[in-house]
Scaffold this motif. Structure first.
Motif: not given
Length: 315
Positions: A54, A56-57, A66, A70, A75, A81, A83, A115
């Protein structure tokens, strides 16, 4: 669930990451971020670790991928995943015309990807079309068409999306206004040369159209407004003139430019030029408004757990 952060065992690791019996830690190299890929490995390396990666952006991005985000976040390219785009974060595109998306999801996701979008994913607005220019009393140029807005989200890999924010195609640019001319006496240059107004830029980072000039007696149209994050640009005004000494009903009127479209909306068309009286005379049509950019392309790859706000075409 993750491996306990306190007391943990080989069985806890197997329950989280799978594997075969008898249990061996060598099965689990690179099983999660921070777990060694080679060499010494221990139960301590797995405390608090999960088989799901996991991240965060938390900052604004432009033309983001993406998978790249990651990998950069740690990752290992094998576990699932999840995100999350945090609320208040904007992922924007810098290219109009549905070619380069604000956010792209593609490539291999061995364990799958989810996502969660709580922010804004938005394509760039299309530029406004230029106003029509005159080339003489008998030649009036048409306004140029507005550009298509940019794509917000492009998907080419299976993904689950939980959208509680917004996904918005860029607004189309406004079309430029058409030019118009009229001669009101036998003098070579006694006439009105009116350039059309520029079309407005589509919503977010787009330029308004303009007009060029230079001919004797020529009057420029007003440039279209620039599109911003908050609003599309307005269309520029055309020019209208008449000669009251000859006839108050004799004029050339260049068309106004169309307004840019808001997010997910088409731009407005420019108005045609027009005239009255005089000879020779000419006028031309306004440019068409640009189409809105896609909110989503590659929708067949997506499983929506929540659709949220989506503005613009979905294909």
């Amino acid at each position: 669930m993750a491996v306990p952060s306190g007391t943990a065992s080989l069985l806890d690791i197997q329950n989280e990451f799978g594997g075969s019996n008898p249990i061996s830690l060598s099965e689990y190299y690179s099983a999660a971020a921070g777990v060694p890929a080679i060499g010494a490995i221990s139960v301590n390396d797995f405390r608090g670790k999960s088989s799901i990666f996991t991240f965060s952006i938390t900052t604004n991005q432009t033309n983001a991928n993406l998978r790249t985000l990651a990998v950069n976040a740690g990752w290992n390219q094998s576990v699932p995943v999840v995100a999350t785009i945090n609320g208040g974060v904007v992922i924007s595109g810098s290219v109009a015309g549905n070619s380069t998306a604000a956010l792209t999801i593609d490539g291999a996701w061995a364990g799958g990807v989810t996502l969660n979008n709580g922010g804004v994913i938005r394509g760039r607005g299309g530029n406004g079309g230029g106003g029509g220019n005159v080339g003489g009393l008998a030649i009036s140029g048409a306004g140029a068409g507005g550009a298509t807005g940019g794509k917000a989200l492009a998907v080419a890999s299976a993904v689950t999306i939980n959208n509680t924010g917004s996904i918005q195609g860029g607004g189309g640019g406004g079309g430029g206004g058409g030019a118009a001319t009229v001669r009101w006496s036998s003098s070579e240059n006694a006439g009105y040369y009116q350039n059309g107004g520029g079309g407005g830029g589509g919503g977010i980072s787009s330029n308004g159209g303009n007009s060029s000039g230079g001919a004797l007696g020529e009057v420029l149209g007003v440039a279209g407004g620039t599109g911003t994050y908050s609003a599309a640009g307005g269309g520029g005004g055309g020019r209208k003139s008449f000669n009251g000494n000859v006839s108050p009903n004799q004029w050339a009127y260049a068309g106004d430019g169309g307004s840019g479209g808001g997010v997910g909306a088409n731009g407005g068309g420019g108005q045609a030029g027009s005239y009255q009286g005089g000879s020779p005379r000419s006028s031309a049509g306004g440019g068409s408004g640009g189409a809105a950019g896609y909110a989503v392309s590659g929708n067949a790859y997506i499983t929506w757990s929540a659709t949220g706000t989506r503005s613009g075409p979905i294909t």
